[in-house]
Design a protein around this motif. Sequence first.
Motif, PDB file in Angstrom:
ATOM      1  N   CYS A  72       1.011  -1.095   0.134  1.00  9.82           N
ATOM      2  CA  CYS A  72      -0.070  -0.017  -0.005  1.00  9.82           C
ATOM      3  C   CYS A  72       0.843   1.333   0.116  1.00  9.82           C
ATOM      4  O   CYS A  72       1.942   1.324   0.888  1.00  9.82           O
ATOM      5  CB  CYS A  72      -1.072   0.126   1.279  1.00  9.82           C
ATOM      6  SG  CYS A  72      -1.998   1.554   1.277  1.00  9.82           S
ATOM      7  N   CYS A  94       0.872   4.090   5.401  1.00 10.14           N
ATOM      8  CA  CYS A  94       1.693   3.068   5.197  1.00 10.14           C
ATOM      9  C   CYS A  94       2.953   3.450   4.860  1.00 10.14           C
ATOM     10  O   CYS A  94       3.960   2.630   4.962  1.00 10.14           O
ATOM     11  CB  CYS A  94       1.082   2.030   4.086  1.00 10.14           C
ATOM     12  SG  CYS A  94      -0.341   1.160   4.662  1.00 10.14           S
ATOM     13  N   CYS A 152      -0.148   4.273   0.391  1.00 10.47           N
ATOM     14  CA  CYS A 152      -0.658   5.386   1.125  1.00 10.47           C
ATOM     15  C   CYS A 152       0.181   6.217   2.118  1.00 10.47           C
ATOM     16  O   CYS A 152       1.140   5.584   2.580  1.00 10.47           O
ATOM     17  CB  CYS A 152      -2.112   5.115   1.958  1.00 10.47           C
ATOM     18  SG  CYS A 152      -2.028   4.309   3.471  1.00 10.47           S
ATOM     19  N   HIS A 161      -5.832   5.107   5.579  1.00 10.38           N
ATOM     20  CA  HIS A 161      -5.323   3.619   5.070  1.00 10.38           C
ATOM     21  C   HIS A 161      -6.665   3.330   4.615  1.00 10.38           C
ATOM     22  O   HIS A 161      -6.808   2.594   3.510  1.00 10.38           O
ATOM     23  CB  HIS A 161      -4.626   2.814   5.945  1.00 10.38           C
ATOM     24  CG  HIS A 161      -4.501   1.301   5.318  1.00 10.38           C
ATOM     25  ND1 HIS A 161      -3.823   1.034   4.567  1.00 10.38           N
ATOM     26  CD2 HIS A 161      -5.299   0.424   5.781  1.00 10.38           C
ATOM     27  CE1 HIS A 161      -4.032  -0.204   4.329  1.00 10.38           C
ATOM     28  NE2 HIS A 161      -4.785  -0.693   4.769  1.00 10.38           N
TER      29      HIS A 161
HETATM   30 ZN   LIG Z   1      -1.899   2.020   3.400  1.00  6.70          ZN
END
Ligand SMILES: [Zn+2]
Length: 388
Positions: free
Chosen positions: A302, A307, A304, A333
Amino acid sequence: MNKFFNIINVDKTSRVAEIVINGIKIQTPCFMPVATQASVKSLDSFELNNIGYNLILSNIYHMAARPGITYLKDFGGIHKFMNWKGLILTDSGGFQGYSLSHRVKVKDDGIIFQSHLDGKEIYFKPKQVVRYQEDIGSNIMMPLDICLPKKASLNELKEAIETTYSWAKESITARTTIDSKLFGIVQGGTNLELREISAKKITSLDFDGFAYGGLGVGEDKELMMNALQSVNELLPENKPRYLMGIGSPDDLIKSIRNGFDMFDCVLPTRIARNGSLFTEKGRINIFNAKYKNIDKPIEEKCKCYSCENYSLAYIHHLFKSKELLGYRISSIHNLAFLYNLMSVTRKMIKNSDFSLFAIDFLKEYRSTDPQIQAEQKSKWIQSQGREN
Ligand SMILES: [Zn+2]
Protein backbone atom coordinates in the motif's frame (compact mmCIF):
# COMPACT_ATOMS: atom_id res chain seq x y z
CA MET A 1 -17.66 12.43 -25.77
CA ASN A 2 -18.98 15.42 -23.90
CA LYS A 3 -21.84 13.71 -22.15
CA PHE A 4 -22.31 13.49 -18.41
CA PHE A 5 -21.84 9.69 -18.46
CA ASN A 6 -19.60 7.88 -20.95
CA ILE A 7 -19.07 4.14 -20.88
CA ILE A 8 -15.44 3.27 -21.62
CA ASN A 9 -15.52 -0.52 -21.50
CA VAL A 10 -17.93 -3.31 -20.60
CA ASP A 11 -16.68 -6.66 -19.27
CA LYS A 12 -19.67 -9.02 -19.04
CA THR A 13 -22.04 -7.09 -16.72
CA SER A 14 -19.32 -4.86 -15.18
CA ARG A 15 -18.40 -1.53 -16.70
CA VAL A 16 -15.88 1.27 -16.55
CA ALA A 17 -17.30 4.70 -17.25
CA GLU A 18 -16.59 8.37 -16.83
CA ILE A 19 -18.80 10.92 -15.09
CA VAL A 20 -18.16 14.53 -16.11
CA ILE A 21 -19.64 17.40 -14.10
CA ASN A 22 -18.40 21.00 -14.29
CA GLY A 23 -15.29 19.79 -16.10
CA ILE A 24 -14.40 17.40 -13.23
CA LYS A 25 -14.02 13.79 -14.35
CA ILE A 26 -14.67 10.77 -12.13
CA GLN A 27 -14.07 7.25 -13.34
CA THR A 28 -16.43 4.53 -12.17
CA PRO A 29 -16.67 2.06 -10.48
CA CYS A 30 -15.98 4.51 -7.66
CA PHE A 31 -16.36 4.64 -3.91
CA MET A 32 -17.52 7.89 -2.26
CA PRO A 33 -16.29 8.69 1.28
CA VAL A 34 -19.12 9.92 3.51
CA ALA A 35 -19.07 13.46 4.91
CA THR A 36 -22.47 13.34 6.60
CA GLN A 37 -21.87 16.59 8.48
CA ALA A 38 -19.65 18.23 5.83
CA SER A 39 -16.66 16.32 7.17
CA VAL A 40 -15.24 12.87 6.45
CA LYS A 41 -14.56 12.09 10.07
CA SER A 42 -11.01 13.06 11.11
CA LEU A 43 -9.82 13.90 7.55
CA ASP A 44 -9.71 17.25 5.82
CA SER A 45 -10.29 18.06 2.16
CA PHE A 46 -6.58 17.98 1.28
CA GLU A 47 -6.08 14.53 2.81
CA LEU A 48 -9.05 13.15 0.87
CA ASN A 49 -7.79 14.69 -2.33
CA ASN A 50 -4.28 13.35 -1.72
CA ILE A 51 -5.68 9.82 -1.54
CA GLY A 52 -7.20 10.51 -4.95
CA TYR A 53 -10.85 11.19 -4.11
CA ASN A 54 -12.73 13.71 -6.20
CA LEU A 55 -16.30 12.83 -5.24
CA ILE A 56 -17.67 12.63 -1.71
CA LEU A 57 -21.13 12.35 -0.17
CA SER A 58 -22.95 14.62 2.23
CA ASN A 59 -26.48 14.71 3.56
CA ILE A 60 -29.12 17.38 3.13
CA TYR A 61 -31.06 16.51 6.31
CA HIS A 62 -27.93 17.01 8.40
CA MET A 63 -27.05 20.22 6.53
CA ALA A 64 -30.59 21.50 7.19
CA ALA A 65 -30.36 20.63 10.89
CA ARG A 66 -26.91 22.26 11.21
CA PRO A 67 -25.57 24.68 9.98
CA GLY A 68 -28.81 25.32 8.00
CA ILE A 69 -29.58 25.61 4.28
CA THR A 70 -29.82 29.42 4.20
CA TYR A 71 -26.61 29.70 6.18
CA LEU A 72 -24.77 27.46 3.70
CA LYS A 73 -26.29 29.21 0.67
CA ASP A 74 -25.26 32.62 2.03
CA PHE A 75 -21.79 31.30 2.81
CA GLY A 76 -21.36 30.41 -0.86
CA GLY A 77 -22.26 26.72 -0.85
CA ILE A 78 -21.03 23.52 0.72
CA HIS A 79 -17.90 23.30 -1.48
CA LYS A 80 -16.62 26.67 -0.28
CA PHE A 81 -17.64 25.89 3.31
CA MET A 82 -15.54 22.68 3.30
CA ASN A 83 -12.90 24.05 0.93
CA TRP A 84 -13.59 21.03 -1.27
CA LYS A 85 -12.61 21.34 -4.93
CA GLY A 86 -14.14 18.05 -6.06
CA LEU A 87 -17.75 16.96 -6.55
CA ILE A 88 -20.38 16.35 -3.87
CA LEU A 89 -23.35 14.01 -3.97
CA THR A 90 -26.01 14.75 -1.37
CA ASP A 91 -28.44 12.23 0.03
CA SER A 92 -32.01 13.40 0.50
CA GLY A 93 -32.91 12.64 4.10
CA GLY A 94 -34.99 9.61 3.06
CA PHE A 95 -32.52 7.35 4.88
CA GLN A 96 -32.86 9.49 8.04
CA GLY A 97 -36.62 8.88 7.79
CA TYR A 98 -35.63 5.30 8.60
CA SER A 99 -32.58 5.73 10.85
CA LEU A 100 -34.14 8.50 12.98
CA SER A 101 -37.63 6.98 12.77
CA HIS A 102 -38.33 7.72 16.46
CA ARG A 103 -38.15 11.43 15.52
CA VAL A 104 -40.05 11.23 12.27
CA LYS A 105 -43.61 11.46 10.99
CA VAL A 106 -44.07 10.32 7.41
CA LYS A 107 -46.91 12.18 5.68
CA ASP A 108 -48.32 11.84 2.17
CA ASP A 109 -46.55 15.02 1.12
CA GLY A 110 -43.23 14.64 2.96
CA ILE A 111 -41.35 13.74 6.13
CA ILE A 112 -41.52 15.76 9.35
CA PHE A 113 -38.34 15.47 11.36
CA GLN A 114 -37.99 16.60 14.93
CA SER A 115 -34.36 17.78 14.78
CA HIS A 116 -32.01 15.40 16.58
CA LEU A 117 -30.12 18.51 17.75
CA ASP A 118 -32.67 20.91 19.21
CA GLY A 119 -36.04 19.29 18.64
CA LYS A 120 -37.21 21.94 16.16
CA GLU A 121 -39.45 20.76 13.32
CA ILE A 122 -37.87 20.24 9.89
CA TYR A 123 -40.54 19.52 7.26
CA PHE A 124 -39.00 17.91 4.20
CA LYS A 125 -41.14 17.92 1.06
CA PRO A 126 -39.89 16.49 -2.26
CA LYS A 127 -39.68 19.78 -4.17
CA GLN A 128 -38.02 21.64 -1.30
CA VAL A 129 -35.47 18.89 -0.85
CA VAL A 130 -34.32 19.34 -4.47
CA ARG A 131 -34.17 23.12 -4.02
CA TYR A 132 -32.21 22.75 -0.78
CA GLN A 133 -29.66 20.60 -2.62
CA GLU A 134 -29.45 23.12 -5.46
CA ASP A 135 -29.09 25.93 -2.90
CA ILE A 136 -26.01 24.42 -1.28
CA GLY A 137 -24.46 23.58 -4.68
CA SER A 138 -24.79 19.77 -4.69
CA ASN A 139 -23.44 18.19 -7.91
CA ILE A 140 -25.52 15.02 -7.69
CA MET A 141 -28.85 15.24 -5.86
CA MET A 142 -31.07 12.47 -4.53
CA PRO A 143 -34.87 12.81 -4.32
CA LEU A 144 -36.76 12.34 -1.05
CA ASP A 145 -37.73 8.67 -0.74
CA ILE A 146 -39.12 6.20 1.76
CA CYS A 147 -36.58 3.79 3.19
CA LEU A 148 -38.08 1.03 5.36
CA PRO A 149 -36.66 -1.29 8.02
CA LYS A 150 -36.13 -4.96 7.20
CA LYS A 151 -39.21 -5.97 9.18
CA ALA A 152 -41.51 -3.90 6.93
CA SER A 153 -44.61 -5.76 5.74
CA LEU A 154 -45.43 -6.37 2.09
CA ASN A 155 -48.12 -3.69 2.21
CA GLU A 156 -45.76 -1.16 3.78
CA LEU A 157 -43.19 -1.91 1.07
CA LYS A 158 -45.82 -1.50 -1.67
CA GLU A 159 -46.98 1.79 -0.19
CA ALA A 160 -43.39 3.02 0.11
CA ILE A 161 -42.78 2.27 -3.56
CA GLU A 162 -45.86 4.30 -4.57
CA THR A 163 -44.93 7.25 -2.35
CA THR A 164 -41.29 7.16 -3.52
CA TYR A 165 -42.55 7.20 -7.13
CA SER A 166 -44.95 10.06 -6.55
CA TRP A 167 -42.23 12.08 -4.74
CA ALA A 168 -39.77 11.25 -7.57
CA LYS A 169 -42.17 12.81 -10.11
CA GLU A 170 -42.47 15.93 -7.96
CA SER A 171 -38.70 16.11 -7.49
CA ILE A 172 -38.05 16.14 -11.23
CA THR A 173 -40.37 19.13 -11.74
CA ALA A 174 -38.58 21.06 -8.98
CA ARG A 175 -35.22 21.21 -10.75
CA THR A 176 -34.11 24.61 -11.93
CA THR A 177 -30.69 23.65 -13.34
CA ILE A 178 -29.22 20.75 -15.27
CA ASP A 179 -25.82 21.50 -13.74
CA SER A 180 -26.84 19.60 -10.61
CA LYS A 181 -27.63 16.03 -11.65
CA LEU A 182 -30.62 14.23 -10.14
CA PHE A 183 -30.77 10.45 -9.59
CA GLY A 184 -33.88 8.33 -9.00
CA ILE A 185 -34.04 5.82 -6.12
CA VAL A 186 -35.42 2.30 -6.55
CA GLN A 187 -36.86 0.77 -3.37
CA GLY A 188 -38.54 -2.58 -2.61
CA GLY A 189 -36.39 -4.10 0.13
CA THR A 190 -35.15 -7.58 -0.73
CA ASN A 191 -38.42 -8.49 -2.47
CA LEU A 192 -37.41 -9.09 -6.08
CA GLU A 193 -40.89 -8.57 -7.48
CA LEU A 194 -41.33 -5.24 -5.70
CA ARG A 195 -37.87 -4.08 -6.71
CA GLU A 196 -38.80 -4.78 -10.32
CA ILE A 197 -42.04 -2.82 -9.99
CA SER A 198 -40.21 0.09 -8.36
CA ALA A 199 -37.46 0.02 -11.01
CA LYS A 200 -40.02 0.14 -13.85
CA LYS A 201 -41.70 3.17 -12.32
CA ILE A 202 -38.57 5.10 -11.40
CA THR A 203 -36.71 4.40 -14.66
CA SER A 204 -39.72 5.68 -16.62
CA LEU A 205 -38.75 9.13 -15.30
CA ASP A 206 -36.02 11.28 -16.82
CA PHE A 207 -33.36 10.98 -14.11
CA ASP A 208 -29.62 11.34 -14.82
CA GLY A 209 -28.81 8.13 -12.96
CA PHE A 210 -30.45 5.52 -10.76
CA ALA A 211 -29.81 4.15 -7.27
CA TYR A 212 -30.81 1.08 -5.30
CA GLY A 213 -31.82 2.28 -1.83
CA GLY A 214 -33.23 0.57 1.23
CA LEU A 215 -30.55 -2.14 1.43
CA GLY A 216 -27.99 -2.67 4.19
CA VAL A 217 -30.67 -1.97 6.80
CA GLY A 218 -30.26 -5.15 8.83
CA GLU A 219 -31.56 -7.68 6.31
CA ASP A 220 -29.94 -11.06 5.77
CA LYS A 221 -26.80 -10.53 3.73
CA GLU A 222 -27.64 -13.28 1.26
CA LEU A 223 -31.08 -11.76 0.61
CA MET A 224 -29.42 -8.40 0.05
CA MET A 225 -26.93 -9.83 -2.45
CA ASN A 226 -29.81 -11.59 -4.17
CA ALA A 227 -31.66 -8.30 -4.59
CA LEU A 228 -28.60 -6.78 -6.29
CA GLN A 229 -28.46 -9.34 -9.03
CA SER A 230 -31.30 -7.74 -10.93
CA VAL A 231 -29.52 -4.43 -11.46
CA ASN A 232 -28.28 -5.15 -14.94
CA GLU A 233 -31.75 -6.02 -16.20
CA LEU A 234 -33.70 -3.40 -14.27
CA LEU A 235 -31.60 -0.26 -14.67
CA PRO A 236 -30.75 1.28 -18.05
CA GLU A 237 -27.26 0.69 -19.39
CA ASN A 238 -26.59 4.27 -20.44
CA LYS A 239 -26.90 5.88 -16.98
CA PRO A 240 -24.89 5.54 -13.73
CA ARG A 241 -26.05 2.91 -11.24
CA TYR A 242 -25.49 3.74 -7.59
CA LEU A 243 -25.76 1.27 -4.70
CA MET A 244 -26.45 3.26 -1.55
CA GLY A 245 -24.80 2.51 1.80
CA ILE A 246 -22.67 -0.51 0.87
CA GLY A 247 -18.87 -0.44 1.22
CA SER A 248 -17.08 -3.54 2.48
CA PRO A 249 -14.41 -4.63 -0.04
CA ASP A 250 -16.04 -8.00 -0.79
CA ASP A 251 -19.51 -6.46 -1.18
CA LEU A 252 -18.09 -3.84 -3.55
CA ILE A 253 -16.49 -6.46 -5.79
CA LYS A 254 -19.69 -8.55 -5.86
CA SER A 255 -21.84 -5.49 -6.60
CA ILE A 256 -19.54 -4.33 -9.40
CA ARG A 257 -19.77 -7.82 -10.85
CA ASN A 258 -23.55 -7.34 -10.97
CA GLY A 259 -23.22 -4.00 -12.77
CA PHE A 260 -23.16 -1.20 -10.16
CA ASP A 261 -20.93 1.84 -10.68
CA MET A 262 -21.05 3.99 -7.54
CA PHE A 263 -20.97 3.28 -3.80
CA ASP A 264 -20.89 5.09 -0.46
CA CYS A 265 -20.60 3.85 3.09
CA VAL A 266 -19.41 4.99 6.51
CA LEU A 267 -17.80 1.56 6.99
CA PRO A 268 -14.14 2.38 6.13
CA THR A 269 -13.93 5.38 8.47
CA ARG A 270 -16.19 3.96 11.19
CA ILE A 271 -14.24 0.71 11.55
CA ALA A 272 -10.96 2.65 11.28
CA ARG A 273 -11.91 4.53 14.42
CA ASN A 274 -12.46 1.16 16.10
CA GLY A 275 -9.01 -0.08 15.11
CA SER A 276 -10.11 -2.29 12.23
CA LEU A 277 -7.98 -2.01 9.10
CA PHE A 278 -8.47 -3.34 5.59
CA THR A 279 -5.88 -5.63 4.06
CA GLU A 280 -6.12 -7.83 0.97
CA LYS A 281 -6.51 -10.83 3.24
CA GLY A 282 -9.32 -9.28 5.26
CA ARG A 283 -9.66 -6.92 8.20
CA ILE A 284 -7.11 -6.85 11.00
CA ASN A 285 -7.67 -5.60 14.55
CA ILE A 286 -4.84 -3.24 15.48
CA PHE A 287 -5.52 -3.72 19.21
CA ASN A 288 -4.19 -7.27 18.93
CA ALA A 289 -1.00 -7.59 21.01
CA LYS A 290 0.79 -9.31 18.13
CA TYR A 291 1.19 -5.91 16.40
CA LYS A 292 3.06 -4.35 19.33
CA ASN A 293 6.48 -5.22 17.93
CA ILE A 294 5.87 -5.19 14.18
CA ASP A 295 7.93 -2.52 12.47
CA LYS A 296 6.10 -2.85 9.15
CA PRO A 297 3.30 -0.88 7.50
CA ILE A 298 -0.32 -2.09 7.56
CA GLU A 299 0.25 -3.44 4.05
CA GLU A 300 3.68 -3.61 2.40
CA LYS A 301 2.36 -2.81 -1.06
CA CYS A 302 0.00 0.00 0.00
CA LYS A 303 1.41 3.38 -1.01
CA CYS A 304 -0.90 5.48 1.17
CA TYR A 305 0.45 8.21 3.43
CA SER A 306 -0.07 6.04 6.53
CA CYS A 307 1.67 2.96 5.13
CA GLU A 308 4.55 5.03 3.74
CA ASN A 309 5.20 6.66 7.11
CA TYR A 310 4.00 4.57 10.06
CA SER A 311 4.41 1.07 11.48
CA LEU A 312 1.81 -1.32 12.85
CA ALA A 313 3.65 -1.02 16.19
CA TYR A 314 3.12 2.75 16.29
CA ILE A 315 -0.55 2.56 15.23
CA HIS A 316 -1.11 -0.16 17.87
CA HIS A 317 0.40 2.19 20.45
CA LEU A 318 -1.79 5.11 19.30
CA PHE A 319 -4.95 3.04 19.70
CA LYS A 320 -3.91 1.67 23.09
CA SER A 321 -3.26 5.29 24.16
CA LYS A 322 -6.52 6.54 22.57
CA GLU A 323 -4.54 9.13 20.59
CA LEU A 324 -6.59 10.95 17.91
CA LEU A 325 -3.79 10.49 15.39
CA GLY A 326 -4.54 6.76 15.33
CA TYR A 327 -8.06 7.42 14.00
CA ARG A 328 -6.69 9.67 11.25
CA ILE A 329 -3.89 7.34 10.15
CA SER A 330 -6.32 4.39 10.07
CA SER A 331 -9.03 6.32 8.20
CA ILE A 332 -6.49 7.40 5.56
CA HIS A 333 -5.40 3.79 5.03
CA ASN A 334 -8.93 2.33 4.87
CA LEU A 335 -10.08 4.98 2.38
CA ALA A 336 -6.88 4.53 0.34
CA PHE A 337 -7.48 0.77 0.35
CA LEU A 338 -10.93 1.24 -1.22
CA TYR A 339 -9.65 3.90 -3.62
CA ASN A 340 -6.90 1.53 -4.81
CA LEU A 341 -9.32 -1.39 -4.99
CA MET A 342 -11.56 0.67 -7.30
CA SER A 343 -8.54 1.69 -9.44
CA VAL A 344 -7.47 -1.93 -9.87
CA THR A 345 -11.07 -2.94 -10.58
CA ARG A 346 -11.33 -0.34 -13.36
CA LYS A 347 -8.06 -1.56 -14.86
CA MET A 348 -9.27 -5.17 -14.79
CA ILE A 349 -12.59 -4.26 -16.43
CA LYS A 350 -10.75 -2.24 -19.11
CA ASN A 351 -8.64 -5.33 -19.85
CA SER A 352 -11.71 -7.61 -19.65
CA ASP A 353 -10.02 -9.46 -16.79
CA PHE A 354 -12.47 -8.59 -14.03
CA SER A 355 -14.20 -11.97 -13.58
CA LEU A 356 -10.96 -13.74 -12.73
CA PHE A 357 -9.77 -10.87 -10.58
CA ALA A 358 -13.05 -10.94 -8.62
CA ILE A 359 -12.77 -14.69 -8.00
CA ASP A 360 -9.15 -14.33 -6.80
CA PHE A 361 -9.92 -11.30 -4.63
CA LEU A 362 -12.91 -12.94 -2.96
CA LYS A 363 -10.93 -16.13 -2.34
CA GLU A 364 -8.15 -14.15 -0.66
CA TYR A 365 -10.29 -11.59 1.22
CA ARG A 366 -11.55 -12.98 4.50
CA SER A 367 -11.26 -12.14 8.13
CA THR A 368 -8.06 -13.62 9.46
CA ASP A 369 -8.63 -12.21 12.90
CA PRO A 370 -11.02 -14.54 14.79
CA GLN A 371 -12.39 -11.65 16.82
CA ILE A 372 -13.30 -9.70 13.71
CA GLN A 373 -14.57 -12.82 12.00
CA ALA A 374 -17.01 -13.35 14.84
CA GLU A 375 -17.95 -9.69 14.85
CA GLN A 376 -18.52 -9.68 11.08
CA LYS A 377 -20.67 -12.76 11.31
CA SER A 378 -22.95 -11.57 14.05
CA LYS A 379 -22.97 -7.85 13.56
CA TRP A 380 -21.88 -7.09 10.04
CA ILE A 381 -24.82 -4.84 9.59
CA GLN A 382 -23.96 -2.46 12.40
CA SER A 383 -20.77 -1.53 10.66
CA GLN A 384 -22.53 -1.10 7.31
CA GLY A 385 -24.63 1.69 6.00
CA ARG A 386 -24.74 5.34 6.72
CA GLU A 387 -24.65 7.55 9.73
CA ASN A 388 -27.98 8.39 11.32
ZN1 LIG B 1 -2.06 2.10 3.46
